[in-house]
Scaffold this active site. Structure first.
Site, PDB file in Angstrom:
ATOM      1  N   LYS A  73      -3.055 -11.062  63.320  1.00  0.00           N
ATOM      2  CA  LYS A  73      -4.319 -10.463  63.774  1.00  0.00           C
ATOM      3  C   LYS A  73      -4.201 -10.108  65.254  1.00  0.00           C
ATOM      4  CE  LYS A  73      -9.318 -11.424  64.013  1.00  0.00           C
ATOM      5  NZ  LYS A  73     -10.379 -12.444  63.820  1.00  0.00           N
ATOM      6  N   SER A 148     -14.323 -11.113  60.816  1.00  0.00           N
ATOM      7  CA  SER A 148     -13.668 -10.131  61.651  1.00  0.00           C
ATOM      8  C   SER A 148     -12.187  -9.943  61.310  1.00  0.00           C
ATOM      9  CB  SER A 148     -13.786 -10.557  63.116  1.00  0.00           C
ATOM     10  OG  SER A 148     -13.077 -11.763  63.335  1.00  0.00           O
ATOM     11  N   SER A 172     -14.776 -15.849  59.998  1.00  0.00           N
ATOM     12  CA  SER A 172     -13.881 -14.693  59.982  1.00  0.00           C
ATOM     13  C   SER A 172     -12.569 -14.844  59.231  1.00  0.00           C
ATOM     14  CB  SER A 172     -13.559 -14.266  61.413  1.00  0.00           C
ATOM     15  OG  SER A 172     -14.636 -13.537  61.917  1.00  0.00           O
TER      16      SER A 172
HETATM   17  N1  GLN Z   1     -19.257 -12.779  61.603  1.00  0.00           N
HETATM   18  C1  GLN Z   1     -19.320 -13.725  62.664  1.00  0.00           C
HETATM   19  C2  GLN Z   1     -19.592 -13.020  63.964  1.00  0.00           C
HETATM   20  O1  GLN Z   1     -19.753 -11.867  63.941  1.00  0.00           O
HETATM   21  C3  GLN Z   1     -18.071 -14.519  62.733  1.00  0.00           C
HETATM   22  C4  GLN Z   1     -16.981 -13.843  63.444  1.00  0.00           C
HETATM   23  C5  GLN Z   1     -15.769 -14.714  63.582  1.00  0.00           C
HETATM   24  O2  GLN Z   1     -15.659 -15.731  62.904  1.00  0.00           O
HETATM   25  N2  GLN Z   1     -14.889 -14.335  64.478  1.00  0.00           N
HETATM   26  O3  GLN Z   1     -19.633 -13.613  64.992  1.00  0.00           O
END
Ligand code: GLN
Length: 472
Positions: A73, A148, A172
């Site tokens: 990532k 994400s 995420s």
């Molecule tokens: N969807 C969550 C956010 O937008 C989690 C994102 C993540 O875990 N990096 O913050």
């Protein structure tokens, strides 16, 4: 999808170099706009990958991941490969060091193919906040892959990589794994080093793997886990034998079913799939225990205050001085900062910096930041109490199956609500994983969340394997 075992067999029968080339071939054919337009890879680290593959082929390098093609990532750093965090503000940034997770994978023989698309600074639930375009879900091309770490889940689902690394701050890893029908593992906070991770919310950020199956998740975690002198928050405690643990049966384990995870708003097909998992575990001798996590409903507001507060501090360093491009328009230092940030950050990141700055500001700190910290303690206590009655917990990962691209982009609150079942484990620091457990009547992937207590990965993986075995 290719498993680690199959990849290693291919290396033996052919070579690591051939296997890497095959994966690059597939990426070239399908990932770009001239293929399926999945858009998962942002940069290929071809030279580095082929040099590593040659070391495997010469016999110089062995290890549990020898020759296995893996993607990273793009919030983790690799020397010589641009790191963007999905943001324009880091376009062209070349990090001078490797993330510890990267170092460990390579030491285990992995061939790192390149860097993978994600929501900007890992903020999002659909991968639509990337400055480099959205990622398509390989299982349903008109749908989001989740976020994400959407690209990391998609790359495994599409067979572009055997495994990938993602990060999880509020869901995420687990949510995109559920959306793409792959395994995604969130280690306990501190189990895997964050060194070399471009920070979103440091008290919540964790690094973990996406894989084709549960055994591969165990292998990846055994490579990644451990104390790192470069990350003071990494845990100094022995790493369990995750692969060995998989051989133990699950009979006798107490499986908690948190009532708050099965309420209003949960899609029927998902509910049915999870109930089937529970029946299957019972049939294998698990003892189902009803548990309660009463502060679950405060998880989303607390998370979005804490995560944005930490992000507003962490992202101060993105100012055009040390990293990434600088605006040409500013004629004073402060206008240069402002212009660089105005041009470099996307709308969601700006929204979060504003929210977080507000929550931390004098006069509002007590009402928001301190309150959210108190809620975090209550959410954590919920888990500690529930784990007195059970060894693992089972629930949904997401309230809905993968939604359509564009469906929620105009409504940030709806997007935040997609995290309802994932943020509590993030706040509490416990481990969790998403394991595929069938599809909706429309054929969309469903994931079940297996949660374990702090450092309970071995037991969690055992239950994950039992869930996977039921699907066959
Ligand atoms: N969807 C969550 C956010 O937008 C989690 C994102 C993540 O875990 N990096 O913050």
């Amino acid at each position: 999808m290719v498993t680690i075992e199959a990849a290693k067999a291919a290396v033996k029968a052919g070579s690591a170099t051939e296997l890497a080339e095959q994966h690059y071939g597939l990426i070239a054919a399908e990932d770009g706009a001239n293929g399926k337009g999945i858009n998962s890879f942002l940069a290929l680290s071809r030279d580095r990958a082929l040099a590593q593959a040659a070391r495997v082929d010469s016999g110089e390098l062995t290890g549990p991941l020898a020759g296995v093609p893996i993607g990273i990532k793009d919030v983790l750093t690799m020397i010589g490969v641009p790191a963007t965090a999905g943001s324009k503000i880091l376009q062209g940034y070349m990090p001078p060091y490797d993330a510890t997770a990267v170092t460990k994978l390579e030491a285990a023989g992995a061939v790192l193919l390149g860097k993978i698309n994600c929501d900007e600074f890992a903020m999002g639930s659909s991968n639509e906040n990337s400055a480099y375009g959205p990622v398509k879900n390989p299982r349903a091309l008109d749908r989001v892959p989740g976020g994400s770490s959407g690209g990391s889940a998609a790359a495994v689902a599409a067979g572009f990589a055997v495994a990938t690394l993602g990060t999880d701050t509020g869901g995420s890893i687990r949510q995109p794994a559920a959306f793409c029908g792959v395994v995604g593992l969130l280690p306990t906070y501190g189990r895997v080093s964050r060194y070399g991770l471009i920070a979103f919310a440091s008290s919540l950020d964790r690094v973990g793997p996406f894989t084709a199956n549960v055994a591969d998740a165990a292998t990846m975690l055994s490579v990644l886990a451990g104390k790192d002198p470069l990350d003071a928050t990494s845990a100094d405690r022995p790493v369990d034998d995750y692969v060995g643990a998989l051989a133990k049966p699950v009979a006798g384990l107490r499986v908690g079913v948190p009532e708050e995870y099965f309420g209003e708003g949960l899609d029927d097909d998902i509910r049915i799939a999870i109930e089937k998992v529970l029946d299957g575990l019972k049939a294998q001798g698990c003892i189902l225990v009803k548990v309660s996590l009463p502060h679950t409903k405060y998880g989303i507001p607390a998370y979005y205050v804490l995560a944005t507060a930490e992000a507003s501090a962490n992202l101060q360093r993105m100012d055009g001085v040390r990293f990434g491009p600088r605006s040409k328009d500013g004629n004073t230092l402060s206008s240069m900062y402002r212009k660089t940030r105005e041009e470099g950050f996307g709308p969601e990141v700006k929204r979060r910096i504003l929210l977080g700055t507000y929550a931390l500001s004098a006069g509002y700190y007590d009402a928001y930041y301190r309150k959210a910290q108190q809620i975090r303690t209550l959410v954590t206590r919920d888990f500690l109490q529930a784990y007195e009655q059970c060894d693992v917990m089972i629930g949904p990962v997401t309230p809905t199956p993968p939604f359509k691209l564009g469906e929620k982009t105009d409504d940030p609150l709806q997007m935040y609500l997609a995290d309802v079942y994932s943020v509590a484990a993030s706040l509490a620091g416990i481990c969790g994983m998403s394991v595929p457990c069938g599809t909706t009547r429309d054929g969309l992937p469903i994931g079940v969340q297996v949660m374990g207590p702090h450092f309970g990965e071995a037991t969690m993986l055992r239950v994950g394997l039992a869930v996977e075995a039921m699907q066959a």
